[in-house]
Enzyme design. Structure first.
Site, PDB file in Angstrom:
ATOM      1  N   SER A  81       0.863  -1.184   0.000  1.00 48.94           N
ATOM      2  CA  SER A  81       0.000   0.000   0.000  1.00 48.94           C
ATOM      3  C   SER A  81       0.894   1.226   0.000  1.00 48.94           C
ATOM      4  O   SER A  81       2.004   1.199   0.551  1.00 48.94           O
ATOM      5  CB  SER A  81      -0.900   0.018   1.238  1.00 48.94           C
ATOM      6  OG  SER A  81      -1.554   1.270   1.378  1.00 48.94           O
ATOM      7  N   TYR A 104      -1.214  -0.693  10.271  1.00 50.49           N
ATOM      8  CA  TYR A 104      -1.323  -1.015   8.847  1.00 50.49           C
ATOM      9  C   TYR A 104      -0.073  -0.563   8.088  1.00 50.49           C
ATOM     10  O   TYR A 104       0.462  -1.299   7.252  1.00 50.49           O
ATOM     11  CB  TYR A 104      -2.572  -0.337   8.286  1.00 50.49           C
ATOM     12  CG  TYR A 104      -2.940  -0.717   6.876  1.00 50.49           C
ATOM     13  CD1 TYR A 104      -3.617  -1.907   6.613  1.00 50.49           C
ATOM     14  CD2 TYR A 104      -2.647   0.116   5.804  1.00 50.49           C
ATOM     15  CE1 TYR A 104      -3.980  -2.261   5.327  1.00 50.49           C
ATOM     16  CE2 TYR A 104      -3.000  -0.223   4.509  1.00 50.49           C
ATOM     17  CZ  TYR A 104      -3.665  -1.405   4.276  1.00 50.49           C
ATOM     18  OH  TYR A 104      -4.017  -1.750   2.994  1.00 50.49           O
ATOM     19  N   LYS A 156       2.501  -2.976   6.027  1.00 53.69           N
ATOM     20  CA  LYS A 156       2.696  -2.813   4.586  1.00 53.69           C
ATOM     21  C   LYS A 156       4.124  -2.363   4.269  1.00 53.69           C
ATOM     22  O   LYS A 156       4.696  -2.762   3.244  1.00 53.69           O
ATOM     23  CB  LYS A 156       1.688  -1.822   4.022  1.00 53.69           C
ATOM     24  CG  LYS A 156       0.242  -2.314   4.093  1.00 53.69           C
ATOM     25  CD  LYS A 156       0.041  -3.622   3.334  1.00 53.69           C
ATOM     26  CE  LYS A 156      -1.418  -4.043   3.278  1.00 53.69           C
ATOM     27  NZ  LYS A 156      -1.620  -5.297   2.526  1.00 53.69           N
TER      28      LYS A 156
END
Length: 252
Positions: free
Chosen positions: A143, A156, A160
């Protein structure tokens, strides 16, 4: 005639980006293992659509946050197809967003277990097969948040960002045996999640995207399909490709 293309595993393949990727591979004649966590009906619908496009597929439930779940996924794949898996798309992922000072241990661990640990152990399982065959392609869904962070997404972003670094390490280790490893980093993509965002916030986000719009799942799937199947991609490894409408330009 039955599909005879490469065997491909798409984790989290029952909806969103995973569904678009599974369909794009199926349309090229791949035999696609559509992994899902909970929605058997949605996963089976993807399988039926793959078959209508000329590919083949099976739906397999497995928890990608656990080693046992990953082992069961690869066993089910071996049971479904005699040929070894040639393509792994590590797409399964979750979010548990909140500010750092409010983040609970479980919110951190849940995201790391699925989005980072799951990618590692699935790649490890695939590599044992691919390195022996001296061919294979692993594509990890990262991401843009893993490149420049985001408020409320420390867990997150960490996962990532780790996926991006891990991709490069695996590419170095596996390259001599003909196995390539790349990552794709989507930006803001049209989805059920983005449609639920406050319109004012979404408008502000869109203003920061040079192309002036959100991306489409099919645009991300197109890059994944290239990396997974195109002959020219055999000389591409260890890279992370932003599919973000230019969003990262202003944040580098």
């Amino acid at each position: 005639m039955a599909a005879t293309g490469p065997v491909a595993i798409v984790t989290g393949g029952s909806r969103g980006l995973g569904k678009a990727i599974a369909l794009s591979l199926g349309a090229e004649g791949c035999r696609v293992v559509v992994n899902y966590a909970a929605s058997a009906e949605a996963a089976q619908a993807v399988v039926e659509e793959i078959k209508s496009l000329g590919g083949d597929g099976v739906a397999v439930q497995a928890d990608m946050s656990t080693v046992d779940g990953i082992k069961s996924l690869f066993k089910a794949t071996a049971d479904a197809y005699e040929d070894p898996v040639e393509i792994l798309i590590n797409n399964a992922g979750i979010t548990r967003d909140t500010l750092v000072l409010r983040m609970k241990e479980k919110q951190w661990n849940d995201v790391i277990d699925t989005n980072l640990n799951g990618v590692f152990f699935a790649s490890q399982a695939a590599a044992k097969i691919m390195l022996k065959a001296r061919k294979g392609r692993i594509i990890n869904m990262a991401s843009v948040v893993g490149r420049f962070g985001n408020v409320g997404q420390a867990n997150y972003a960490a996962a990532k960002g780790g996926v991006i670094a891990m991709t490069m390490s695996m590419a170095r280790e596996f390259g001599s045996r003909g196995v390539i490893v790349n990552a794709v980093a989507p930006g803001f993509i049209e989805s059920d999640m983005s449609r639920a965002v406050n319109p004012e916030i979404l408008e502000q986000v869109t203003k920061n995207i040079p192309l002036g719009r959100l991306g489409k799942a099919e645009e991300v799937a197109g890059m994944v399909k290239y990396l997974a199947l195109d002959p020219s991609a055999q000389y591409v490894t260890g890279h992370c490709f932003n599919i973000d409408g230019g969003l990262a330009i202003g944040t580098c």
